[in-house]
Design a protein around this motif. Sequence first.
Motif: not given
Length: 318
Positions: A116-131
Amino acid sequence: MSAHDLTMLVQALITRESLPDAYADTVKQTILPLAEGIRDLHQRLGRTVIIGIHGAQGTGKSTLTEFLKHLLADYYGLATASFSLDDIYLTREERETLADKVHPLLITRGVPGTHDLVLGQQTIDRLKEAGPHILTPIPAFDKSRDDRAPEQDWDDFRGRAEVILVEGWCLGAAPEEQDEALAQPVNELERVEDADGHWRRYVNQQLQDDYQWFFGQLDWLIMLRAPSMACVLEWRTLQEHKLAERLRNAPNQGDGAVAGARHSRIMTDAQIVRFIMHYERITRTCLAEMPRRADVVIDVAEDHSLALPQFSPTTEWH
């Protein structure tokens, strides 16, 4: 962190991973230089860096990732998150649908097209942008049930990651470009269970499309290079034997259904041979061509010892 604290950290990790004391030399000679290089890359780029760790089954990807994560976080002070491609497999139900609509071999997790690459990308994006106080759930897969773990069982990562480690057996793999190569079976599985080549063409198309986009965001690709395909089979068989031994010696308590599921997933040697055949084509291709383009290559000896890291002349350091 002082030199003494570093020694204590490494020893604690060695104990937790049930490794021999001599692994401390591997940390010093192989893993610390990698961690230092990643730190330098982060400093130079001034942003979150994404590091890919590739290696066939049994090469020690998970162990390397675990040591890198703790060295980067605890020794170099870089907030470091990690997950495996194994953590973002499609659910059992989703793979059953693929097996029904595309090809029966897609019920077996692992090949491109079963993640599930969408799940993988969502995880990466959240890790990069999280407060600072935002929690990012890190996906997890329960191999004993051959299904994704319930979300309430996932670990959380707090805040923004400065380093993201992603590991997987096909991470960074390149698709085959010649139809003639795809037409020729590489083993009995392809010859008998994929006689018309539909499964391998589907897998290759997946690898050519979304997977290349996903891999394209890696700042570094680290390759753990196995000596041969024969070693991969031997190592994977050894892993299964060790798992079976642990289950035999485990206390007879807890959830009986879970224990039964785990025992039912133990493979015989013949089943392991068939299992590895699913990954043989891509593994052989990676062993042949990936060393030329990986940022770092680490040779894995037959006894599982790691050689010194070989950095590509084009690898960005400073």
